[in-house]
Motif scaffolding. Structure first.
Motif, PDB file in Angstrom:
ATOM      1  N   ARG A 114     -11.982 -30.987  -7.867  1.00  0.00           N
ATOM      2  CA  ARG A 114     -11.328 -30.207  -8.928  1.00  0.00           C
ATOM      3  C   ARG A 114     -10.566 -29.076  -8.259  1.00  0.00           C
ATOM      4  O   ARG A 114     -11.161 -28.222  -7.588  1.00  0.00           O
ATOM      5  CB  ARG A 114     -12.360 -29.676  -9.911  1.00  0.00           C
ATOM      6  CG  ARG A 114     -11.739 -28.835 -11.035  1.00  0.00           C
ATOM      7  CD  ARG A 114     -12.775 -28.424 -12.065  1.00  0.00           C
ATOM      8  NE  ARG A 114     -13.294 -29.581 -12.778  1.00  0.00           N
ATOM      9  CZ  ARG A 114     -14.595 -29.837 -12.947  1.00  0.00           C
ATOM     10  NH1 ARG A 114     -15.501 -29.028 -12.429  1.00  0.00           N
ATOM     11  NH2 ARG A 114     -14.974 -30.899 -13.627  1.00  0.00           N
ATOM     12  N   ARG A 116      -8.780 -25.732  -7.456  1.00  0.00           N
ATOM     13  CA  ARG A 116      -8.906 -24.340  -7.876  1.00  0.00           C
ATOM     14  C   ARG A 116      -7.670 -23.562  -7.395  1.00  0.00           C
ATOM     15  O   ARG A 116      -6.951 -24.001  -6.504  1.00  0.00           O
ATOM     16  CB  ARG A 116     -10.176 -23.707  -7.303  1.00  0.00           C
ATOM     17  CG  ARG A 116     -10.222 -23.623  -5.789  1.00  0.00           C
ATOM     18  CD  ARG A 116     -11.495 -22.926  -5.290  1.00  0.00           C
ATOM     19  NE  ARG A 116     -11.507 -22.846  -3.836  1.00  0.00           N
ATOM     20  CZ  ARG A 116     -12.011 -23.772  -3.036  1.00  0.00           C
ATOM     21  NH1 ARG A 116     -12.564 -24.860  -3.548  1.00  0.00           N
ATOM     22  NH2 ARG A 116     -11.963 -23.626  -1.727  1.00  0.00           N
ATOM     23  N   ALA A 123      -3.227 -27.345 -13.036  1.00  0.00           N
ATOM     24  CA  ALA A 123      -4.512 -27.958 -12.715  1.00  0.00           C
ATOM     25  C   ALA A 123      -4.651 -29.320 -13.387  1.00  0.00           C
ATOM     26  O   ALA A 123      -5.110 -30.295 -12.769  1.00  0.00           O
ATOM     27  CB  ALA A 123      -5.652 -27.034 -13.139  1.00  0.00           C
ATOM     28  N   SER A 198     -15.340 -28.556  -5.817  1.00  0.00           N
ATOM     29  CA  SER A 198     -14.188 -27.676  -5.978  1.00  0.00           C
ATOM     30  C   SER A 198     -13.408 -27.685  -4.669  1.00  0.00           C
ATOM     31  O   SER A 198     -13.980 -27.505  -3.595  1.00  0.00           O
ATOM     32  CB  SER A 198     -14.660 -26.248  -6.310  1.00  0.00           C
ATOM     33  OG  SER A 198     -13.584 -25.339  -6.252  1.00  0.00           O
ATOM     34  N   SER A 200      -9.483 -26.623  -2.681  1.00  0.00           N
ATOM     35  CA  SER A 200      -8.328 -25.724  -2.742  1.00  0.00           C
ATOM     36  C   SER A 200      -7.108 -26.437  -3.334  1.00  0.00           C
ATOM     37  O   SER A 200      -6.834 -27.600  -3.017  1.00  0.00           O
ATOM     38  CB  SER A 200      -7.989 -25.208  -1.345  1.00  0.00           C
ATOM     39  OG  SER A 200      -6.778 -24.482  -1.360  1.00  0.00           O
TER      40      SER A 200
END
Length: 251
Positions: A114, A116, A123, A198, A200
């Motif tokens: 995901r 971030r 996103a 998570s 980058s």
């Protein structure tokens, strides 16, 4: 619970590495060892890894494939996990991933990332255009889910069985896709959508980098030849069924 070695390749990414290692130290089930493979960093990456208690190795040949393979070779646990230096893992990541291997036919487990640091619209866009597209297209090409290098765990026996086939010293090859291709078609890779890391969002903001990644994907498929040809993989799976990874003794 099976022992888990976590391999983290790094090159000049000290700040994000610190967050990655902090997330590993906060796991509900701690990894047996964390191996950080430095690929020639000029920043504080090595110092950050040492301060976090990780085992630090040095790979002089530039390329994430060379660094990751060095870490896999050194891992001593039953399971080998791989995350990137910008990966931040939820507290139950090791526990949930390791539990998947209660099924003896599971060779590897992987999950999505995901992004971030992106706005809400960006996103969602990159989740569809990059992350979901990667798993959809590569599953079609390989006839099974691909590994995602920022979020994956495999049996150590699987690595020992294919380590001589991966193109570890070719920096123009996606090492996670290459590893996925080298796995026997009858081995089972599980995609777990709940196993989220998570990662980058910086790479998807780099237009030149995206072009380079696309070219590397083509080279990876071409370099691996017929091993990447889906009909052939499907036929082998049909003929062989799903089977466990053979026992391979470490040389």
């Amino acid at each position: 619970m099976r022992s888990v070695s976590v391999v983290v390749p790094v090159l000049d990414d000290a700040d994000q590495l610190a967050h990655c290692l902090a997330s590993l130290s906060a796991q509900t089930v701690l990894p047996t060892e964390v191996i950080v493979v430095d690929n020639g960093s000029s920043d504080r990456s090595v110092a950050v890894a040492a301060a976090a208690g990780a085992t630090v190795l040095h790979e002089p040949v530039r390329g994430i494939g060379a660094a990751a393979s060095h870490g896999y070779d050194a891992a001593t646990s039953t399971l080998i996990a791989r995350v990137d230096s910008d990966s931040v893992l939820p507290p139950d990541w090791v526990e949930c991933a390791a539990r998947r291997f209660d099924d003896p036919l599971v060779t590897a487990v992987t999950g999505p990332g995901r992004f971030r640091g992106l706005g809400p619209v960006a996103a969602v866009f990159w989740d569809v255009a990059y992350m979901r597209a990667y798993f959809l297209l590569m599953t079609g090409a390989l006839a099974r889910p691909p590994l995602f290098g920022s979020n994956m765990v495999m049996r150590r026996t699987a690595w020992l069985a294919v380590r001589h086939r991966v193109h570890r010293f070719d920096p123009q090859v996606h090492d996670d896709v290459d590893l996925s291709i080298q796995f026997d078609p009858a081995w089972r890779t599980v995609f777990d959508p709940s196993l989220v890391a998570s990662v980058s969002g910086t790479p998807v903001r780099d237009a030149v980098g995206l072009v380079v990644r696309t070219r590397k994907a083509g080279r990876t498929m071409w370099t691996s030849g017929m091993r990447a040809f889906a009909p052939g993989r499907i036929m082998r799976r049909v003929l062989a069924g799903t089977r466990a990874v053979p026992v391979v003794r470490r040389p």
